[in-house]
Every structure is written in structure tokens, then in C-alpha cells.
Design a protein around this motif. Structure first.
Motif, short mmCIF file in Angstrom:
data_model
loop_
_atom_site.label_atom_id
_atom_site.label_comp_id
_atom_site.label_asym_id
_atom_site.label_seq_id
_atom_site.Cartn_x
_atom_site.Cartn_y
_atom_site.Cartn_z
N ASN A 179 -26.83 2.63 1.00
CA ASN A 179 -25.78 3.33 1.76
C ASN A 179 -25.32 4.60 1.05
O ASN A 179 -25.12 5.65 1.68
N LEU A 180 -25.15 4.51 -0.27
CA LEU A 180 -24.71 5.69 -1.05
C LEU A 180 -25.76 6.79 -0.95
O LEU A 180 -25.44 7.98 -0.83
N HIS B 230 -19.25 8.52 5.76
CA HIS B 230 -19.58 8.45 7.18
C HIS B 230 -20.33 7.16 7.51
O HIS B 230 -21.53 7.21 7.82
N GLN C 178 -18.25 2.25 -0.94
CA GLN C 178 -17.73 3.04 0.20
C GLN C 178 -18.53 4.33 0.39
O GLN C 178 -18.95 4.96 -0.59
N VAL C 179 -18.71 4.68 1.67
CA VAL C 179 -19.35 5.94 2.03
C VAL C 179 -18.40 6.72 2.93
O VAL C 179 -17.44 6.17 3.47
N LEU D 67 -28.02 7.28 1.57
CA LEU D 67 -28.12 7.87 2.90
C LEU D 67 -26.89 8.71 3.23
O LEU D 67 -27.00 9.81 3.77
N ASP D 68 -25.70 8.22 2.85
CA ASP D 68 -24.49 9.01 3.10
C ASP D 68 -24.52 10.29 2.27
O ASP D 68 -24.19 11.37 2.77
N SER E 155 -19.58 7.22 -2.70
CA SER E 155 -20.45 8.32 -2.30
C SER E 155 -20.07 9.64 -2.95
O SER E 155 -18.88 9.96 -3.11
N LEU F 86 -22.66 6.96 10.45
CA LEU F 86 -23.99 7.57 10.48
C LEU F 86 -25.05 6.72 9.79
O LEU F 86 -26.23 7.09 9.76
N LEU F 87 -24.64 5.58 9.21
CA LEU F 87 -25.63 4.79 8.45
C LEU F 87 -26.59 4.06 9.39
O LEU F 87 -26.22 3.72 10.51
N SER G 52 -25.82 12.64 5.49
CA SER G 52 -24.67 12.79 6.41
C SER G 52 -24.33 14.26 6.62
O SER G 52 -23.90 14.65 7.70
#
Lengths: 420, 420
Positions: free
Chosen positions: B243-244, A416, A413-414, B246-247, B368, A419-420, B251
Motif C-alpha cells: 500500500n505504501l 489515498h 496509513q496512505v 502504490l500510494d 506514506s 486509489l489502492l 497516487s
């Protein structure tokens, strides 16, 4: 000199990291082993203590100081027993105190971990060396021990027992690091090591504690003094109240949870004070009373305002007659030290109003102030009593030497995703 | 001047004693009322904020600073929503967290009570004025608010809303006491008031926090910076890991729970780094890498040792390839700030070893770093994030603004009946 304490603290910090990874059974065995070492080295410890006592007499230490310093087979056994109590405490580490699944599916846990490196700075009592080490190690910490120079030989003999127990478990001796060099600047240096020391706990006279609080840059938990009050309410059972008074004042006047002030509701003053003062005087307690006390009982010495703020640590008590619970609470708010307050009353509503109306670390309803003690309250032992309203408030046991951190588990989980 | 802050603190201390006696429904209504006041005074608050922004532009504040200072209808609504979240939190006061009957029959309870008087010292963000006040009041405390002078008008407009809500409940305005006079010596004086202030919480840049930590004689809970790490394990799901990354980095790079360093296991570096660095550069992130990173990806700028200790608070990331979990843990132990560490791995044993091997206030497994936030972790809001290993560790919500004391109930028990 500047290197000495920092080097000790760095070694202790490394040992703390190792202690943090030990399992519960190892820590329990370790502390039981410490108790066994104290027992099997009894003669050596008592001999070292005899040296300290001889030096203390030559140096002209007070009788009270020599009593705090003195060890005998009974006191030494009670130290070993206290360590076994600590060993038997539930292990706090890794314990998940809370767990919540958030709407996004991440699992949030609070997990109990050690504080890290704790510095104990204390005076005469050699038992603190063993108690403090056991409590810190039980919670997975390391400890720096700076005892009083008057107890130097006793503390060294006890520390060597603790080190033997650490070695037996394959753990670093530095987990218990005495600051052997008595030079005072070492204490000052210790109190500046904000990168290494997580907490300093001073135990001893108000002078020592003020010195530590004044000079520390590391966090400090302390209590300055125990100005403990007994309020005898109009609805009190006067027999119980008398027992609470005598136990609180006369059973051991030199300790912080002893009573220093007696407040009596005007409605029962004439019934209670004559009995109470006779019983106190029979135990050698000097009474200092307000004008209304003097009007009820002959030949009572007057109490000054200073008497109501004093921690006598002696067979002296200040007495005041008050008109109401509110007056009693106002007196405590003005003169108290946030340590221990006691009410004697059979009226539950008055008892709850007293509990709500006091901000002290321990409030007793129909129970003696002398119960404000880690062992008495079920903590096994205590590393100190905090009147600092942060982290711990009241007696500090094993759990007070830990902290809760957050562990979050997800599946990627992130915050945002947009925004990915 | 010396009288000014002490007098404020004495009034706030008196208000704290009143707040401590309020019931849960009153405190809940109070904070909902604060949210409603913010909504109904929206235009006045935004106008005051416009004045602050104009003054800030004239004074040449940075864009980042102006952004932290700026309020708009959306941000103001989110402040009001945060207050309603705080109002809806379970009420901590009076809660009995533990209860034990001792062998002698006395009942020992731990009861949650307010900390007392809390001093917030903070910079640009006006939302702190509302968040901090709501959290302190929810827990039955009073608060001294020392905001940044750049947000003077915004903070004053928000404080007058909070005061209106206090008046509506018949509670003293001094429960929320802004230190309006901007003179810096007032902060110094505030930090010496050990008899009145129970806790100081600085929020802002590292300079402000070091200033407070350096000068405070009152207890301080703080975090200096967030040097947060993402470790991409050999057993990571590389899509999740990306994803982790970039967030965590892109973000919102200016906050303390943003990533500053990426550690990648050598076994997946060739598979992960090229994708990762393309994605980062597509988002304007500057990459500073170790030699192995440079060997895998062309034209990566070299990372210095300082880069690995830096809190960039910007679109910059340091990257290092490591050979093992142990190497990753050693890097974090050396360069980390005890704030937030993240592991991406599908191997539960590796995940647990990472959790055990890090001492940070928050450890994330496949989640994240940006979740290290009081709201995200279920606290409703946060007054700050602690990396001080005392009292609170990680985000601090309502419960972190309380303390547990001992309440002991008996029927006249004494500690030494034999001596009566």
C-alpha cells in the motif's frame, strides 16, 4: 589549491555524520575534556599566544587588536569555564519539540537534529576557536575553523587540545577542522561549498562580514554592527537610567552590545542630561549632541547624521533629545541595526509600546544593553549574535546549531486509500 | 526599470511594519475574508484562468504544465478551504516560547515576531498565490509575489480578491504585492534587495530553484527535488508495504513527495517483488530494476546509476534489492535529496535505526511519503518544503514564517555594577 579546502570539508562532513550519532553523555564528557585539556596545556597555549603577540606588535597591530588577541591565565581560565558551561547545557538532540496525532492516526513528531557542518570565519579572538568548537560539538555538528592569521599559533595550540579531547572519546579529529593554510582564496572556496557546508558564521569587523556575505553561496548568519540605543523615557527612574547609560557605554566600549546613542525624552532632558554628561565625561566619554542637547549643556560638540548611524566601538556617544516615544522609535527605525535597544521607564504601557515598536533581536526594559550576550542570557556561551531575521535572531547558543525535522509514525496509513 | 522592484519592495516593507502590529483576530478575519472573496469572485477567477489556459495551449505548454495551471470550481473551493485552515491555525505572534529568570533577577523571554518581507518566486500553480499570501499574512508578514507569466491572468484575479480583503480590514494592499511586470531582470533585482527582503522562497522546477539560488544575495529556503525512498525491511508487513508503495508512486507521480526508488531487503525480495511489480504495472508504472530484481522478475528493464538519482515525476520507479538496513541507508545517503524517506517494518528497533540513520527533513515509519505535506502534517497549509538545514526543515507553515527574538525585563540591572 582547489582540492585543499574541499578535502577538509569532506572529512569534516564525514565527522559530522559520526557526531550526529553520539549520545548526550559522550558529548558532555567530550566538552569537559576539552576544558581540562586547555587547563593542563596552559603554558603551551600562553607561549603560542606570546608568539602571536610579538608578531602582531612587529606587524603594527592596533592596541585594540592586540587586546583581543591577548591571552593570560585569567582569560584562559574563563575560556575553560565557558566550555564547562556549554557542557552543562541541556542536550538538544533527539528532543521531541512537538507531537500530534492526526485524524488518520499517524503520529507527527518534530525532532531536534544537528545542523551538520558549520564554518566559522573569524578574526583575532582565540577564545572563538574553543567556544565555537564546543557549541558546534555539543549540538552534534562538525566545524570548520578559519581564524585570523594574527592568532595562528594560539589557535593551533587550542585546536590541538580540542583534538586530544576528541581522540580521548574515540571521535574523529576532523569534527574540529582548522583551515590552517592562511591563503585567502581558501575562504572564497569554502564559501562556495554548498554541497558540504550547511552554514557559515562570520565573526569580526564589518569588513570581514561584508566580504563573507558578498561572496558566500552557502547560507550565512551574521550581524554587521551594533548601533544600540538607550531611550530615557519621561517616566524613567533617572538613577537607573544613569546606571544603564554608564554600563552600556563605558564598561566595555569596544563590543557590539555597547551603547552608541542616547535618546532622552524632552520632559526629562533638563533633569537628566547635565548629570549624565558629567558622569560620561568623568569616564572619558566624548559626547556629540543635537542642538537641544547643546542648549541644555555647555560645550557639547554637535552630532552629525553620520554620528547617529555610527558604531563607534569607542568612548564616544551620540545624544538626541526627542519629544515622544514615537520620535524615539522613528529614530531607532532609521538608524538602528536590529541589534539591541534599551528603554528606561517605570511606565509598563510605555515599556510594552517600546517592545512592540522595535524590531531588534534584543529589547531591554530597564536592563543594560550589555546583557545581549549568550552567557548573560542563559545560553552558556554564544557562537555569535544574529541580526539576520532567519533561523536565529539574537545570541546563538547550542540550540541555534540544531534544526527540527519531521518524524511520522503510522501503521500503514496512505493518503489515498480510495486509489489502492 | 531598476526603480520598479525596489519601489514595490519598499512599499511592501512599510506594509510589513503595519502587519506586524495587527492583532490575532484581525489577521484571522483578514484571511477568512480572503477565502470569502475567492468564493464570491469564482466566475471571474475561472474566466481569467480560461484565458491563461488558452494562451498556454497556443504556446504549446505540456499537459502536466496545463494541469498545474488549471482551475475548476472544485480546485478553487479547495483553495478557499485551505485559506480557512490557515485562518484557524493558532496565532504565533507575541507568543512567549521560553521564559527564564536569571540569577541577577532579569527576566529573559523569547518572543515570536514576524520574519518581515518574504518574496515568493513560483511557477504555474495559481493556488500558490493565495496559499503563500495567507500564510505570510497570518504570521504578520508582507509578501512579494512573482508568479509564472503563464498564470498571469489567474494570479491577477486572485490578487485582486486578496486586496479587497485587505481593504476591508483597513490594511495596506501592498502587504500582498504582485510583481506584475514579467521582465526577468525584475527577479534578478528582487534577489539583490538585501536591505528590504528578509527571505526568498522559490517554488517550481529545479531550473527555477537553481536560478534563484545562484543569483540570490537575500536568504533563500528551498528544496531542489524529492528523490524519496521506500525501504521494505525484512520485518515488513508486506501488505502495508505494498500500500505504501502504490500510494507513494501511483497516487500522484508528478509531486515532490512521490516515491522514486524502492529498496527491498533481500530476505523478502522474492516474496514482495513479484506482487509489487504486477501491481505497479497494473497502474502503468514502468519499473527499472537492479540485476537481483531482474533475476526475481522477468522482463524488468535495467536501472542505471542515473535512475537512482532521478526525480522522475512520472510513472517510473527504480528498484534495488539490498542485503541490510545499512545498505539501504548507504544508498539513501548517496542518492537521496534530504526530502522524504519511508521504512516499512514491524521491528521497532529497525524503525528507530532507520530514523537515526537518515538525515532527511521527513522520515516516515509505516506511513506514506505522500504525507510530507503541510496540510497532512497539521500545518494547515505550506508555503514550501525546505531541504535547507536552516530555519525550517520540511514543510513550512505559519510558524516557519516567524522568528524568535529576546525580550529582557529588569529593574535597572547592569552587567558591571563594580564599574559604576
Amino acid at each position: 589549491m582547489s582540492g585543499y579546502v574541499r578535502q577538509l570539508a569532506e572529512q569534516a562532513r564525514t565527522a559530522a555524520a559520526i557526531m550526529a550519532t553520539t549520545d548526550a553523555s559522550t558529548r558532555r564528557r567530550l566538552i569537559e575534556g576539552m576544558a581540562a585539556q586547555l587547563e593542563s596545556n596552559r603554558d603551551a597555549i600562553l607561549a603560542a599566544n606570546a608568539d602571536d603577540l610579538a608578531r602582531g606588535r612587529d606587524a603594527g597591530l592596533s592596541g585594540a587588536m592586540l587586546d583581543r588577541l591577548m591571552l593570560d591565565p585569567v582569560r584562559l581560565q574563563s575560556i575553560a569555564d565557558a566550555l564547562r558551561n556549554v557542557a552543562a547545557q541541556p542536550d538538544p538532540l533527539g528532543q521531541v519539540t512537538r507531537r500530534e496525532v492526526r485524524p488518520n492516526g499517524v503520529v507527527v513528531e518534530r525532532q531536534r537534529v544537528p545542523l551538520g557542518l558549520i564554518a566559522m570565519i573569524y578574526e583575532a579572538r582565540p577564545n572563538v576557536t574553543a567556544d565555537a568548537a564546543a557549541l558546534c560539538l555539543k549540538a552534534g555538528n562538525a566545524v570548520l575553523l578559519r581564524g585570523g592569521s594574527e592568532a595562528r599559533a594560539s589557535n593551533a595550540a587550542i585546536a590541538s587540545c580540542l583534538h586530544a579531547a576528541l581522540r580521548a572519546e574515540g571521535l574523529p579529529e576532523a569534527a574540529v577542522s582548522p583551515v590552517a593554510d592562511p591563503a585567502r582564496e581558501h575562504v572564497l572556496e569554502l564559501l562556495q561549498l554548498t554541497d558540504l557546508v550547511d552554514l557559515a558564521i562570520p565573526r569580526g569587523g564589518e569588513g570581514l562580514i561584508r566580504f563573507v556575505a558578498e561572496h558566500a553561496r552557502v547560507p550565512v548568519i551574521k550581524h554587521y554592527k551594533g548601533v544600540c540605543h538607550l531611550y530615557v523615557d519621561r517616566a524613567a527612574d533617572l538613577d537607573k537610567a544613569l546606571n544603564l547609560l554608564l554600563d552600556g557605554k563605558a564598561s566595555r566600549p569596544g563590543v557590539c552590545n555597547a551603547l552608541e546613542t542616547l535618546l532622552v525624552h524632552g520632559g526629562v532632558a533638563e533633569a537628566f542630561l547635565p548629570r549624565a554628561l558629567v558622569a560620561l565625561e568623568a569616564r572619558g566619554v566624548e559626547v556629540r549632541g543635537c542642538a537641544r542637547t547643546q542648549a541644555i549643556v555647555q560645550d557639547v560638540r554637535p552630532a552629525s547624521e553620520d554620528d547617529y548611524a555610527a558604531e563607534f566601538l569607542d568612548l564616544i556617544i551620540a545624544v538626541r533629545v526627542v519629544d515622544s516615544l514615537e520620535d524615539a522609535l522613528a529614530h531607532i527605525a532609521r538608524h538602528g541595526s536590529d541589534h539591541t535597544e534599551v528603554i528606561a521607564t517605570e511606565d509598563p504601557a510605555t515599556a510594552e509600546a517600546f517592545v512592540r515598536g522595535t524590531r531588534s533581536s534584543a529589547v531591554m526594559v530597564n536592563a543594560s544593553s550589555r546583557f545581549n550576550d549568550g552567557g548573560q542570557l542563559g545560553l552558556g556561551a554564544e557562537i555569535g549574535i544574529s541580526t539576520t531575521r532567519l533561523h536565529a535572531y539574537g545570541p546563538m547558543g547550542v540550540e541555534s546549531l540544531t534544526i527540527e525535522r519531521f518524524v511520522v509514525r503510522g501503521e500503514g496509513q496512505v493518503r489515498h486509500p480510495d486509489l489502492l
